[in-house]
Design a protein around this motif. Structure first.
Motif, PDB file in Angstrom:
ATOM      1  N   VAL A 299       0.843  -1.202   0.000  1.00 27.50           N
ATOM      2  CA  VAL A 299       0.000   0.000   0.000  1.00 27.50           C
ATOM      3  C   VAL A 299       0.875   1.247   0.000  1.00 27.50           C
ATOM      4  CG1 VAL A 299      -1.595   1.344   1.413  1.00 27.50           C
ATOM      5  CG2 VAL A 299      -2.016  -1.086   1.056  1.00 27.50           C
ATOM      6  N   PHE A 300       1.909   1.261   0.854  1.00 33.24           N
ATOM      7  CA  PHE A 300       2.821   2.404   0.915  1.00 33.24           C
ATOM      8  C   PHE A 300       3.577   2.563  -0.401  1.00 33.24           C
ATOM      9  CE2 PHE A 300       2.128   2.665   5.429  1.00 33.24           C
ATOM     10  CZ  PHE A 300       2.500   3.962   5.771  1.00 33.24           C
ATOM     11  N   ALA A 301       4.013   1.424  -0.977  1.00 29.31           N
ATOM     12  CA  ALA A 301       4.773   1.476  -2.224  1.00 29.31           C
ATOM     13  C   ALA A 301       3.930   2.032  -3.366  1.00 29.31           C
ATOM     14  CB  ALA A 301       5.285   0.080  -2.579  1.00 29.31           C
ATOM     15  N   ALA A 302       2.667   1.588  -3.467  1.00 31.49           N
ATOM     16  CA  ALA A 302       1.780   2.053  -4.527  1.00 31.49           C
ATOM     17  C   ALA A 302       1.443   3.534  -4.358  1.00 31.49           C
ATOM     18  CB  ALA A 302       0.500   1.220  -4.533  1.00 31.49           C
ATOM     19  N   ASP A 307       9.814   1.311  -4.319  1.00 30.45           N
ATOM     20  CA  ASP A 307       9.977  -0.117  -4.051  1.00 30.45           C
ATOM     21  C   ASP A 307       9.406  -0.464  -2.675  1.00 30.45           C
ATOM     22  OD1 ASP A 307      10.784  -2.707  -3.678  1.00 30.45           O
ATOM     23  OD2 ASP A 307      12.875  -2.381  -4.239  1.00 30.45           O
ATOM     24  N   ALA A 308       8.636  -1.557  -2.599  1.00 32.80           N
ATOM     25  CA  ALA A 308       8.043  -1.986  -1.324  1.00 32.80           C
ATOM     26  C   ALA A 308       9.104  -2.340  -0.287  1.00 32.80           C
ATOM     27  CB  ALA A 308       7.123  -3.188  -1.558  1.00 32.80           C
ATOM     28  N   GLY A 317      14.731  -0.555   3.681  1.00 32.63           N
ATOM     29  CA  GLY A 317      14.315   0.552   4.539  1.00 32.63           C
ATOM     30  C   GLY A 317      14.999   0.591   5.887  1.00 32.63           C
ATOM     31  N   ALA A 318      15.892  -0.352   6.167  1.00 29.07           N
ATOM     32  CA  ALA A 318      16.529  -0.433   7.484  1.00 29.07           C
ATOM     33  C   ALA A 318      17.434   0.763   7.749  1.00 29.07           C
ATOM     34  CB  ALA A 318      17.336  -1.725   7.587  1.00 29.07           C
ATOM     35  N   CYS A 319      17.446   1.203   8.990  1.00 26.58           N
ATOM     36  CA  CYS A 319      18.370   2.260   9.414  1.00 26.58           C
ATOM     37  C   CYS A 319      19.797   1.770   9.172  1.00 26.58           C
ATOM     38  CB  CYS A 319      18.159   2.578  10.891  1.00 26.58           C
ATOM     39  SG  CYS A 319      19.473   3.561  11.638  1.00 26.58           S
ATOM     40  N   TYR A 357       8.120   8.937   3.368  1.00 23.32           N
ATOM     41  CA  TYR A 357       6.929   8.566   2.596  1.00 23.32           C
ATOM     42  C   TYR A 357       5.749   8.300   3.529  1.00 23.32           C
ATOM     43  CZ  TYR A 357      10.349   7.887  -1.144  1.00 23.32           C
ATOM     44  OH  TYR A 357      11.349   8.059  -2.061  1.00 23.32           O
ATOM     45  N   THR A 358       4.565   8.718   3.098  1.00 21.21           N
ATOM     46  CA  THR A 358       3.383   8.559   3.952  1.00 21.21           C
ATOM     47  C   THR A 358       2.208   7.941   3.191  1.00 21.21           C
ATOM     48  OG1 THR A 358       2.563  10.777   3.433  1.00 21.21           O
ATOM     49  CG2 THR A 358       4.026  10.560   5.360  1.00 21.21           C
TER      50      THR A 358
END
Length: 515
Positions: A299-302, A307-308, A317-319, A357-358
C-alpha cells in the motif's frame, strides 16, 4: 556469523534442519563424572535424588540423622515443604526451567521469598494464579497473606476472583483496554468493588450458568495405552465436533495426554495453539506473523511509487546504523554487553528516506505504532488487511500495536495471536492450552463464544483449562487425576459439566460444585 536475533524466521527454520541434540554417550545425560556419581547418601546418588519428586525426596531427607548435617538437611526440607505447599509436589530438582509453565515458574519465584525473614519489603506479583487449579489458588492465597502478615507490602496484578476477594485494598483500572483504558475507576475493599458498577465489579458478581443444552458427540478419536511421563497406560476417547475441556490439578498429566500423546498421534488433523514462543527473533511482530505486513508495504509502495522493500526494516528501509534493529549492542570484553537505543533512528528502525513517505498522512512507523482497533478503522477499505485485523479483534487483542515485538507478549497474548492465524479454517481439531491466561473475567465469555463459533463451523475444540467458568460452558469434560505427579495420570471423570457436578468424585468436581 550473524546471531539468532539478526536472522529472519525462514533462515532460522532452515538452520534447525542441520542441528540436533543428543544425549551424551559418556554420562547418559546425568552431566556428572564417575567420581561424583560414586558418592551416595542413604543409598542414592545425587542424580537419583534430583530425579525424585519433591514429596519423595523430602521423605528420604527426613531419614538422615547425622548431626553434622542437621542444619543443611533442615534447610532443604523447609524449602521442599514450601514448594509442596504451593502446589508443586510433582516437580523434581533436575526439571529444566524451560519446560516449566508460566504458572509453575512464577510459583518457584514466590517460594524463593517465602522463607525470607525480611520485613518491610514490597513484593509485586504479576498474575501468580496463572496455570493454577482452584485448589492451588487457595494455597497461593494463604502464602500471599503470610507474606503480608510478616510485615511486608504485597501488590498483586490479578484477574482471579479468589485472589481479588482476599485483598485488603483493590485498585480497579479501566474501563477497557488500550486507548479506552488507563483510568483509576475505584479504590477500596472487596465489598466496595462489588457495588461500584465497573466491568470488574460486575464480573465479580456474575455467576456463569452451567451449560445444560450441550452438543452430544457422535464420533470419537481413541487414545490407547498412553503412558508418557506420569500417565498410567490409560485409554480415553476424545469426542469430535464438540467443545471439550480437559482439566485436573497441576501436574496430573492433562498436558502430557493432550499435547504430547493425542496431538502427536493425530498430528495431521490437530492445530496446536499453545503459549510457547512464536519465533526466536526479536524482529517478528503480529503483522509479520499473520502475513499482512506485506500488504501494508505494498500500500505504501503504490501510494508513493517506490519499491516496497523501502518499508521493511529487514531490507532496503533499514536504518543504516543499527541495520533495522532499533538498538545497538556494544560488546564489553570483561562485562555483559550493553544495549542502547540507536541514536540515528531513535529506535524507529527505519532510514530517513523510508520515513519520508506517507499513506493517509502517516509514515510506516506511525502505522506500526497504531493499535489493532485504530488500524482496523485506518485500513477499513482494504479487505486483505482488514480480515487479519478482524481476527485479532475477535480474539480479544484490540490494544495490541501492529509493530509490537512478539517477544514482549504474554503467554496468553501469544496464544491468541496464534489463534487469530487459524481462526477461519474448517474441519480441524484445535487444541488450546489455557486460553484464559491473562484474561479479565468479563472477556472469558467472549473467548468461549469464539471457541463455540469454531465448533459451529465443524471444528473440534479441546481446551486444557483450570478455570471453572470455562468448564461450565463446555459440552464435555475429561478430568485427569486424582492428584499431581505420581498420584495422577488417570482418567477420573468423563461426561458433561452437569454430570460432573451431580456425580463427579474428584478434586475438580468439588470446586465446580462450590461455584
Amino acid at each position: 556469523m550473524k546471531g539468532p536475533e539478526e536472522q529472519n524466521d525462514n533462515t532460522l527454520k532452515r538452520l534447525n534442519h542441520f542441528m540436533r541434540e543428543t544425549v551424551c554417550p559418556d554420562c547418559q545425560g546425568k552431566r556428572l563424572n564417575p567420581e561424583a556419581l560414586s558418592c551416595k547418601v542413604q543409598g542414592y546418588t545425587i542424580t537419583e535424588m534430583c530425579e525424585m519428586e519433591f514429596t519423595h525426596l523430602r521423605e528420604i531427607l527426613l531419614t538422615i540423622e547425622d548431626p553434622r548435617v542437621t542444619v543443611v538437611v533442615k534447610g532443604l526440607i523447609d524449602g521442599l515443604t514450601r514448594m509442596i505447599d504451593i502446589g508443586l509436589p510433582y516437580l523434581f530438582m533436575n526439571r529444566e526451567t524451560v519446560t516449566l509453565s508460566g504458572g509453575e515458574a512464577q510459583r518457584l519465584k514466590l517460594v524463593r521469598y517465602m522463607g525470607s525473614s525480611l520485613t518491610g519489603m514490597t513484593y509485586i506479583f504479576d498474575e501468580p494464579s496463572v496455570g493454577m487449579h482452584p485448589r492451588d489458588v487457595f494455597r497461593m492465597s494463604r502464602l500471599l497473606q503470610s507474606l503480608r502478615d510478616k510485615g511486608n507490602t504485597v501488590l498483586v496484578v490479578e484477574h482471579d476472583k479468589d485472589i481479588i476477594s482476599i485483598a485488603d485494598e483493590i485498585i480497579d483500572v479501566g474501563p477497557l483496554a488500550g486507548r479506552n483504558g488507563g483510568n483509576i475507576l475505584s479504590q477500596g475493599n472487596y465489598e466496595a468493588l462489588l457495588v461500584n458498577g465497573t466491568p470488574t465489579g460486575n464480573a465479580m458478581k456474575e455467576k456463569v450458568q452451567v451449560k445444560e443444552h450441550v452438543r452430544k458427540p457422535k464420533e470419537f478419536l481413541p487414545v490407547r495405552d498412553a503412558h508418557l511421563h506420569n500417565l498410567k497406560h490409560i485409554d480415553v476417547d476424545i469426542p469430535l465436533r464438540v467443545l471439550t475441556v480437559v482439566t485436573g490439578v497441576a501436574g496430573s498429566g492433562k498436558s502430557s495426554l493432550i499435547r504430547d500423546v493425542f496431538a502427536k498421534q493425530y498430528e495431521e488433523k490437530v492445530v496446536l495453539v499453545d503459549q510457547s514462543t512464536i519465533t526466536a527473533t526479536g524482529r517478528s511482530t503480529a503483522c509479520t506473523y499473520l502475513g499482512f505486513f506485506d500488504e501494508i508495504r505494498k500500500v505504501f509502495a503504490a501510494e508513493n511509487q517506490v519499491d516496497a522493500g523501502l518499508f521493511s526494516f529487514n531490507s532496503k528501509g533499514a536504518c543504516p546504523s543499527c541495520k533495522g534493529r532499533g538498538a545497538i549492542t556494544t560488546e564489553l570484553v570483561f562485562m555483559d554487553p550493553v544495549t542502547t537505543v540507536c541514536e540515528a533512528c531513535e529506535g524507529k528502525r527505519y532510514s530517513k528516506e523510508a520515513l519520508s513517505y506517507t499513506y493517509k498522512g502517516k509514515n510506516i512507523v506511525e502505522v506500526l505504532d497504531m493499535n489493532v482497533e485504530d488500524a482496523r478503522e485506518f485500513f477499513g477499505g482494504l479487505p486483505k488487511i482488514r480480515k487479519h485485523l478482524d481476527a485479532l479483534l475477535e480474539t480479544g487483542l484490540p490494544y495490541l500495536s501492529l509493530g509490537q515485538p512478539l517477544s514482549t507478549l504474554s503467554g496468553g497474548e501469544r496464544q491468541r495471536v496464534k489463534l487469530a492465524k487459524e481462526l477461519h479454517k474448517k474441519g480441524n481439531i484445535y487444541v488450546l492450552d489455557e486460553p484464559t491466561t491473562g484474561l479479565h473475567a468479563s472477556d472469558i465469555k467472549k473467548v468461549m463464544a469464539l471457541l463455540d463459533g469454531l465448533v459451529d463451523r465443524g471444528n473440534t475444540v479441546i481446551v486444557i483449562e483450570h478455570n471453572t467458568d470455562v468448564m461450565k460452558m463446555a459440552d464435555y469434560i475429561i478430568d485427569i487425576g486424582p492428584d499431581g505427579g505420581s498420584a495422577g495420570g488417570e482418567v477420573v471423570f468423563t461426561g458433561t459439566p452437569l454430570e460432573m457436578i451431580e456425580k463427579g468424585n474428584t478434586i475438580t468436581a468439588e470446586f465446580l460444585r462450590k461455584e
